[in-house]
Design a protein around this motif. Structure first.
Motif, short mmCIF file in Angstrom:
data_model
loop_
_atom_site.label_atom_id
_atom_site.label_comp_id
_atom_site.label_asym_id
_atom_site.label_seq_id
_atom_site.Cartn_x
_atom_site.Cartn_y
_atom_site.Cartn_z
N GLN A 1 0.64 -1.14 0.00
CA GLN A 1 -0.14 -0.22 -0.20
C GLN A 1 1.11 1.38 0.12
O GLN A 1 0.40 2.74 0.52
N PHE A 2 2.32 0.53 0.24
CA PHE A 2 2.71 2.56 0.63
C PHE A 2 3.71 3.15 -0.42
O PHE A 2 4.11 1.62 -1.13
N ASP A 3 4.36 4.13 -0.81
CA ASP A 3 5.32 4.61 -1.55
C ASP A 3 6.67 4.31 -1.66
O ASP A 3 7.57 3.49 -2.33
N VAL A 4 6.62 4.17 -0.28
CA VAL A 4 8.17 3.51 0.64
C VAL A 4 8.19 3.38 1.77
O VAL A 4 6.47 3.60 2.36
N ALA A 5 8.74 2.32 1.96
CA ALA A 5 8.93 1.61 2.77
C ALA A 5 10.33 2.23 3.98
O ALA A 5 11.22 1.92 3.04
N THR A 6 10.35 2.55 5.12
CA THR A 6 11.78 2.59 5.54
C THR A 6 12.23 2.20 7.03
O THR A 6 11.58 1.95 7.50
N GLY B 1 7.11 -0.39 -7.35
CA GLY B 1 7.31 0.84 -8.93
C GLY B 1 7.56 1.19 -7.58
O GLY B 1 8.44 2.39 -7.59
N GLY B 2 7.49 0.72 -6.51
CA GLY B 2 7.83 2.23 -4.75
C GLY B 2 8.86 1.42 -4.60
O GLY B 2 10.02 0.66 -4.76
N LEU B 3 9.72 1.98 -3.23
CA LEU B 3 10.57 2.15 -3.20
C LEU B 3 10.75 0.85 -1.29
O LEU B 3 10.43 1.70 -0.38
N PHE B 4 11.67 0.82 -1.25
CA PHE B 4 12.26 0.66 0.46
C PHE B 4 13.54 1.05 0.33
O PHE B 4 14.56 0.75 -0.89
N VAL B 5 14.18 1.96 1.24
CA VAL B 5 14.87 2.78 1.57
C VAL B 5 15.25 2.19 3.26
O VAL B 5 14.88 2.71 4.49
N ALA B 6 16.76 1.19 3.05
CA ALA B 6 17.47 1.38 4.48
C ALA B 6 18.41 1.81 4.80
O ALA B 6 19.22 2.02 4.47
N LEU B 7 18.26 2.22 5.69
CA LEU B 7 19.79 3.51 6.57
C LEU B 7 20.42 1.88 7.49
O LEU B 7 19.45 1.62 8.47
N LYS B 8 22.00 1.19 7.17
CA LYS B 8 22.56 0.92 7.67
C LYS B 8 24.20 1.72 7.66
O LYS B 8 24.02 2.63 7.09
N GLY B 9 24.65 0.54 8.87
CA GLY B 9 25.93 0.90 8.30
C GLY B 9 27.11 1.11 7.43
O GLY B 9 26.50 1.43 6.53
N TYR B 10 28.19 1.89 7.60
CA TYR B 10 28.46 1.88 6.76
C TYR B 10 29.38 0.87 5.74
O TYR B 10 29.22 0.77 3.97
N GLU B 11 29.59 0.14 6.35
CA GLU B 11 30.87 -1.59 5.69
C GLU B 11 29.67 -2.51 5.48
O GLU B 11 28.61 -2.97 5.53
#
Length: 237
Positions: free
Chosen positions: A141-146, A167-177
């Motif tokens: 149901q969502f354009d973006v899940a984060t 067509g939407g996006l999953f955007v994960a905020l993760k560590g650098y490596e």
């Protein structure tokens, strides 16, 4: 508590995010509400004003730099905790249709109080991610899940991709490596209907580091996913 508004404003501007005085005031209110509630329930180990400004607020706002968020986009923050990264983004982009999902009711109580204090409109849901992902009212149901989470990306993908429209996006905020973890997760991401578009890496002013992984939903998630959390952790895809 006074957060360093001038430095936060200039740091955000480096990423093309122009914070108004009203938005900075609301972020300061956010910081104070967070610290006040943190004495009652465990929300964060980060409680110093300058650290909240950088490690919570600026870090969360990087989401708006990492992707082009359409006007009036529907966004779900999965396992949102204290509202990061989505609530700071909503303060900047009031057009976002925001849903906050968390498995702990006491965190939902905090989020209800926070959104009232900030005059932020959101739908706050008490549910486990895998329950939400099977709920027809939330599934695809969502354009973006984060998510800004410590879970391995292949597990996080199973929790989050079911919420995303094709067509939407999953955007994960993760560590650098992230390279090894990303390689391990690619099979799961494909199985769940996703495709990695890009990885953006950031170094914040305090030298803390962040990767943001942008995954596009290219096909529907098979009905058998998400599985129960015990199965996800025991037998990751």
């Amino acid at each position: 508590m006074n957060i360093p508004k001038d430095s936060l404003k200039s740091q955000a501007a480096e990423y093309g995010i122009d914070l108004t005085e009203e938005q900075l005031d609301k972020l300061e209110c956010y910081a104070n509400t967070l610290v006040e509630w943190n004495e009652k329930i465990n929300l964060t180990a980060i409680t110093q004003p300058n650290e909240i400004a950088t490690k919570h607020f600026l870090d969360s706002l990087l989401l708006l730099h990492a992707i082009e968020l359409p006007q009036n986009a529907s966004l779900i923050d999965v396992g949102t905790g204290a509202g990061f990264p989505s609530v700071p983004c909503k303060l900047v982009r009031s057009d976002i249709n925001l849903t906050l999902l968390d498995s702990l009711n006491k965190r939902i109580n905090f989020l209800n109080a926070l959104c009232e204090a900030l005059e932020v409109k959101s739908t706050n849901i008490h549910a486990r991610a895998e329950e939400g992902g099977r709920n027809p009212g939330l599934r695809e149901q969502f354009d973006v899940a984060t998510a800004r989470a410590v879970a391995n990306l292949r597990e996080l993908a199973e929790y989050c991709l079911p919420f995303v429209k094709v067509g939407g996006l999953f955007v994960a905020l993760k560590g650098y490596e992230i390279d090894d973890e990303l390689d391990t997760a690619k099979k799961a991401i494909k199985e769940l209907g996703g495709k990695v578009l890009e990885v953006k890496k950031y170094i914040l002013p305090d030298d803390s580091k962040r990767s943001i992984i942008v995954i596009k939903k290219i096909s529907q998630t098979p009905a058998k996913y998400p599985r129960q959390s015990a199965k996800i952790s025991k037998s990751p895809l």
